[in-house]
Enzyme design. Sequence first.
Site, mmCIF file in Angstrom:
data_model
loop_
_atom_site.group_PDB
_atom_site.id
_atom_site.type_symbol
_atom_site.label_atom_id
_atom_site.label_comp_id
_atom_site.label_asym_id
_atom_site.label_seq_id
_atom_site.Cartn_x
_atom_site.Cartn_y
_atom_site.Cartn_z
ATOM 1 N N HIS A 189 0.623 -1.203 0.226
ATOM 2 C CA HIS A 189 -0.126 0.008 0.054
ATOM 3 C C HIS A 189 0.862 1.177 0.104
ATOM 4 O O HIS A 189 0.566 2.171 -0.549
ATOM 5 C CB HIS A 189 -0.959 -0.263 1.070
ATOM 6 C CG HIS A 189 -1.934 1.026 1.092
ATOM 7 N ND1 HIS A 189 -3.058 0.818 0.113
ATOM 8 C CD2 HIS A 189 -2.271 1.948 1.919
ATOM 9 C CE1 HIS A 189 -3.843 1.764 0.572
ATOM 10 N NE2 HIS A 189 -3.375 2.582 1.420
ATOM 11 N N GLU A 430 11.955 -17.008 -16.926
ATOM 12 C CA GLU A 430 12.269 -16.858 -15.360
ATOM 13 C C GLU A 430 13.297 -17.611 -14.916
ATOM 14 O O GLU A 430 13.565 -17.584 -13.392
ATOM 15 C CB GLU A 430 10.961 -16.735 -14.677
ATOM 16 C CG GLU A 430 9.815 -15.917 -15.346
ATOM 17 C CD GLU A 430 8.759 -15.776 -14.558
ATOM 18 O OE1 GLU A 430 8.676 -14.971 -13.664
ATOM 19 O OE2 GLU A 430 7.862 -16.509 -14.713
ATOM 20 N N ASP A 454 12.209 -13.012 -11.021
ATOM 21 C CA ASP A 454 12.594 -14.591 -10.657
ATOM 22 C C ASP A 454 13.882 -14.855 -11.210
ATOM 23 O O ASP A 454 14.449 -15.925 -10.555
ATOM 24 C CB ASP A 454 11.357 -15.418 -11.379
ATOM 25 C CG ASP A 454 10.238 -15.354 -10.296
ATOM 26 O OD1 ASP A 454 10.327 -15.494 -8.860
ATOM 27 O OD2 ASP A 454 9.033 -15.270 -10.635
ATOM 28 N N CYS A 501 10.408 -7.648 -18.317
ATOM 29 C CA CYS A 501 9.263 -7.099 -17.548
ATOM 30 C C CYS A 501 9.505 -7.184 -16.010
ATOM 31 O O CYS A 501 8.708 -6.817 -15.385
ATOM 32 C CB CYS A 501 7.864 -7.897 -18.051
ATOM 33 S SG CYS A 501 8.005 -9.644 -17.517
HETATM 34 C C1 PEP Z 1 9.312 -11.553 -12.649
HETATM 35 O O1 PEP Z 1 9.630 -12.597 -12.150
HETATM 36 O O2 PEP Z 1 10.353 -10.774 -13.182
HETATM 37 C C2 PEP Z 1 8.043 -11.145 -13.158
HETATM 38 C C3 PEP Z 1 7.664 -9.990 -13.969
HETATM 39 O O3 PEP Z 1 6.862 -11.820 -12.596
HETATM 40 P P1 PEP Z 1 6.420 -11.799 -11.151
HETATM 41 O O4 PEP Z 1 7.083 -10.276 -10.770
HETATM 42 O O5 PEP Z 1 4.882 -11.462 -11.450
HETATM 43 O O6 PEP Z 1 6.787 -13.028 -10.541
HETATM 44 MG MG MG Z 2 7.790 -14.215 -12.030
#
Ligand code: PEP
Ligand code: MG
Length: 574
Positions: A189, A430, A454, A501
């Site tokens: 939050h 990942e 990850d 991402c």
């Molecule tokens: C990641 O692992 O970089 C990712 C974008 O997925 P999440 O953070 O949702 O695990």
């Molecule tokens: Mg991930």
Amino acid sequence: MIKLKGMPTSPGIAIAEAFVFKKEERRRVKSKAKIDIQREISRFAQALERTKREIKMLRDKVMREVGDKEAAIFDAHILMLEDSSFISKIENLIRRNGLSAEDAVRKTIDELVEMFERMDNIYMRARAEDLRDLGNQLISNLLLEKKTHIVLTKPSIVIAKELLPSDIAKLEKRYLLGFVTERGGVTSHVSIIARTLGVPAVVAIKDATKHIRNNDVVIVDGYTGDVIINPSDEVLEQYRERMRRYELRFKAFKEACKMPATTKDNVVFKVCANVGNPDEAYLAIENGADGIGLLRTEFLIMNTNELPSEDDMFKKLTSIVKLFEGKDVIIRTFDVGGDKPVPFIKVPREANPFLGLRGTRLMLRYKEVLRRQLRAILRASTKGNVKIMFPMISDIDEVIEAKKVLEDVVEELKSEGIGIGKYYVGIMIETPSAAILADMFIDYVDFFSIGTNDLTQYTLAVDRTNEEVAYLFDHLHPSILRLIEHVVRVAHEKGKWVSVCGEMASDIEAIPILIGLGVDELSVAPPFIPVVKGVIRSLHLKDAKELARKALTMKRASDVRGLSRKLLTSLGLY
Ligand code: PEP
Ligand code: MG
């Protein structure tokens, strides 16, 4: 002068005196006296009503001071307090186990918090905060404590172990310049509110409340995660100067955020948004997203006891897809599992949930859930430009099997005469195995999206949620860069594209390196889009490539950061 490092979750720089917010966690009240069950039940009922009334007042305050979206969290709190299974669990503990109302509340909340904290989905884990907050409020009402408001009397940076929604609601926003917390993550939050208010936040700094004292002068750098306590005059002046430049630059970045991110030598990169709910989709558009690079669909199943209907998911996904008017929307299938109590899926308790039944592994075990979600996604694909992405892949057969399910669903929809749009299929990279074998995986997909959160966790063997080893977690580690270089190279050899991402894509020191490694798209939390685009626009691709080439020969993440800072400084970006 002390320098601490944490996770930047809201961009900006602030310099001000510290206001250290210390609060007693409401302890379990052990009472030896025999419990009067009826009295405890009615005390609990009164505390419940009082807490609900207070939360409604806080909701109205936040609605006035911040906005409707931010106030919605309090509606979720009220729903929780009205949940019959929550209430009856507490009442049963009083009736059957003879606990005091305080003990019964604490026990129930502790169990729920533990369940949520073990989840590896950041959104769900962040909800443990809300529960702790509710528990504290209930117990404080049982003890009929006076409520303390946090009154800031001068411009301040608020330092806390953790800031729960009700703490933040009570803060005087006028003097609030930034946040530093020991706990929390991107979706806590405190991070969400900081981004909405446009003030910097750095979270996950171990012992911040021990190192920082009231009235210490603190610098918070919401771009790099640096927090500097009692800086020397020289550092203070450097940061004041940076702040002035940032303010001007950020304003310019924000004004240009709807324009493409084109380097000085005219190469265009896509800067997309990571979106975790419909509100963030609006924020993404406002900040100039070129599309959605990662739609985390867990919001569809977060607060439900059963898998939503296909129509329900279709409608929610469609509204987001339509918002982007033909721009790419990469929809990730459910990334839940393992330790996560998705109420409608029974997952056995695991010793190592991060290495367990999660993501695509789990969806292949519960194909009906995957099929229903894929039907909803494919139907939504008629409304825009949808791409489907499978998370947490470590083996080729997972991709083959997931695509088989997808193809079956396509056939099924066709046989029912239901239209589907053109869609593409990608996977998240990942795990080290997916990165190393990317040259094999690429033949099965249209694109890769590298999840560096990850990938860093698994490659460096550092739990992304463990503050004790947070100092080892750095996505600019040369081992990660080498994996990214390999993934991009083999994808490009086959004419396919690659996105990043993870949070790395919004780390200002990582952006030139990712661009230099040839990554085609960066996908970041919506508030970071203007900055990422602005940094790309300041770069020559040839300089970024040279930087990336050198970075690949480094021994440690700190060496890589040093190199990158040099380039950023020469461009006036640091
Ligand atoms: C990641 O692992 O970089 C990712 C974008 O997925 P999440 O953070 O949702 O695990
Ligand atoms: Mg991930």
